[in-house]
Design an enzyme around this catalytic site. Structure first.
Site, PDB file in Angstrom:
ATOM      1  N   ASP A  85      10.384  13.638  59.233  1.00 59.29           N
ATOM      2  CA  ASP A  85      10.349  12.473  60.326  1.00 59.29           C
ATOM      3  C   ASP A  85       8.530  12.248  61.608  1.00 59.29           C
ATOM      4  OD1 ASP A  85      10.686  14.870  61.381  1.00 59.29           O
ATOM      5  OD2 ASP A  85      12.257  14.631  62.867  1.00 59.29           O
TER       6      ASP A  85
ATOM      7  N   LYS B  44      21.201  22.484  59.916  1.00 58.41           N
ATOM      8  CA  LYS B  44      22.154  20.938  61.140  1.00 58.41           C
ATOM      9  C   LYS B  44      23.558  20.851  61.159  1.00 58.41           C
ATOM     10  CE  LYS B  44      17.636  19.409  61.384  1.00 58.41           C
ATOM     11  NZ  LYS B  44      16.747  17.746  61.513  1.00 58.41           N
TER      12      LYS B  44
END
Length: 500
Positions: A230, A195
């Site tokens: 997450d 990312k």
């Protein structure tokens, strides 16, 4: 009739014939063009087909790969990572807990005051902070010092509604959504950055130790009591609100799933069996692949040109990062081979990832008679003015084929998880299966209505009405943020003290 009149009549007749020939040629060309469009659409529909028999094969393959991944490291395309989370929240947690959620160019800090079974979440606050681009490629200390500094400021703003018992250390759950090799509930080494982050000196280091040192440099007395990703956070958040949650799935830009496994069903686990008898497994299901997945030439090309060829195949079929790109590739072929948007190919249509999934969703949900939204999006984003209604209908049809394939495959994945844990039938061994809840999070599932409704309908189609009646798919909005704080509570150093 005079010579001039005859000549004029002949010229007019010739002109009329020429015009008629042009019209016929245009109509033939147009009709050939639409025949080609229809042929390519039919081919796409056939290659993307997901009859329920095929979906059951996908679910079976998912369950088989889950078994293989639990048996040994590297035994499956599914990593089936042991999360070390063996105490999920029960709703009885009390006290003040913090969370840090780092998963991209922004991070969030959050605090909750928990009031136990009756009062639940008494108060919750959070702040979002942008990470300066230079820190994403700088030094490890600089990044973690920036994060710890923001955390220290957030702690300093703690109001009177938040209470930490005297003599206790603040505790925080750390959601870290990058590839990590977890060593315990509160330690894990970074495998690689993704990312847009690229800090070599952090790779191979324990990210909890890095954060802890930065917290200490800020003079803050705080302990990291849980390191999670997450999806595990979403599962924890879901379980806190509903004790029947057994799995969590994220369907957003990316996709993943986590579920609760019986500890004795994990052959590769060599530690002591936890008291709870359970362990949360982070599947990393985006990397699932099977010969039963309905792949097209567009999918193969997308995969070959991606940064990770032959990896994350399931993710490339069902997640928000890729659905819009598949649509773009289909439209580009139709523009080239069937002149869908006129004689020239729109230059912007040649740019990879120019069509994002939120745009695809907006076009798919267009219910206006003239498909006004579709026309506006094609014009504004791709520079294609004056599209015909026929062309717009083709765009919506492709959206439907691509989205429904993704939703149906996602449903098959969930069915595979339930099959693995024995919750895929109304009755097992003569006993009725208890209520089963799957927590769902992510923008794709939340905002793409047709995708969500198709997933739910497919799930019922696969399980049958009786079994589906005991399974609930529930939106767990922002489960990962509060989930980290809840796991800090359920793995608190003071937990046994409070229970005694």
């Amino acid at each position: 009739m005079g010579k001039a009149a005859v000549t004029t009549a002949v010229v007019c007749a010739a002109a009329a014939c020429a015009v008629a020939a042009l019209v016929v040629r245009y109509r033939m060309r147009s009709s050939g063009r639409w025949a080609r469009v229809a042929a390519l659409l039919k081919e796409l529909e056939e290659r993307c087909a997901t009859p329920v028999g095929k979906l059951r094969q996908v679910a079976d393959a998912m369950a088989v790969e889950m078994h293989a991944g639990l048996a040994s490291e590297g035994g499956s395309k599914l990593k089936m990572l042991i999360s070390y989370v063996n105490n999920l929240p029960t709703g009885e947690e009390t006290g003040l807990f913090y969370a840090l959620d780092l998963g991209g160019t922004n991070f969030r800090v959050l605090r909750v005051q928990l009031g136990g079974k009756e009062r639940r979440v008494l108060k919750q606050e959070f702040e979002e902070v942008s990470i300066p681009p230079l820190l994403m490629v700088g030094g490890s200390d600089e990044l973690f010092d920036f994060i710890a500094s923001a955390l220290a400021k957030f702690v300093a703003s703690e109001g009177e509604d938040f209470h930490l018992p005297v003599g206790r250390q603040r505790e925080i759950g750390f959601t870290f959504s990058f590839p990590v090799r977890q060593n315990s509930i509160a330690s894990g080494t970074l495998i690689k950055w993704t990312k847009g982050f690229n800090i070599d000196e952090t790779v191979g280091e324990d990210v909890v130790a890095e954060l802890t040192r930065a917290i200490e440099r800020q003079g803050l007395d705080m302990r990291v009591s849980a390191l999670i990703n997450d999806t595990v956070g979403t599962l924890a958040g879901g379980r806190y609100h509903d004790n029947d949650v057994v799995a969590a799935v994220i369907l957003g830009t990316g996709t993943n799933a986590a579920y609760v496994e019986r500890a004795h069903a994990i052959p590769k686990w060599h530690g002591l069996l936890p008291k709870s008898g359970e362990m949360v497994i982070n599947m990393e299901w985006g990397n699932f692949r099977s010969s039963h997945l309905p792949l097209t030439d567009y999918d193969q090309a997308l995969d070959n040109e991606s940064l990770n060829p032959s990896e994350q195949i399931f993710e490339k079929l069902i997640s928000g990062m890729y659905l819009g790109e598949i649509l773009r590739r289909v439209l580009l072929r139709l523009a080239k081979e069937a002149s869908l948007f006129g004689d020239s190919v729109p230059p912007k249509l040649e740019i990879p990832f120019m069509l994002r999934t939120p745009v695809m969703s907006a076009m798919h949900h267009d219910t206006s008679p003239d498909l006004k939204v579709v026309g506006a999006k094609l014009k504004d984003l791709l520079g294609i003015p004056n599209t015909s209604l026929k062309a717009r209908k083709v765009v919506v049809q492709i959206c439907d084929i691509v989205a429904r394939r993704g939703a149906r495959l996602a449903a098959a994945g969930v069915a595979g998880i339930l099959k693995k844990v024995g919750r895929d039938a109304a009755v097992k061994g003569g006993e009725s299966v208890p209520r089963t809840v799957v927590a769902m999070d992510g923008g794709l599932y939340e905002h793409y209505t047709i995708f969500r409704e198709c997933l739910q309908a497919t799930f019922e189609e696969m399980l049958g009405a009786e079994a589906a009646a005991s399974v609930v798919i529930k939106l767990a909005n922002d489960g990962s943020g509060i989930g980290a704080a809840l796991l800090a509570a359920s793995h608190s150093q003071y937990r046994e003290l409070e229970q005694s």
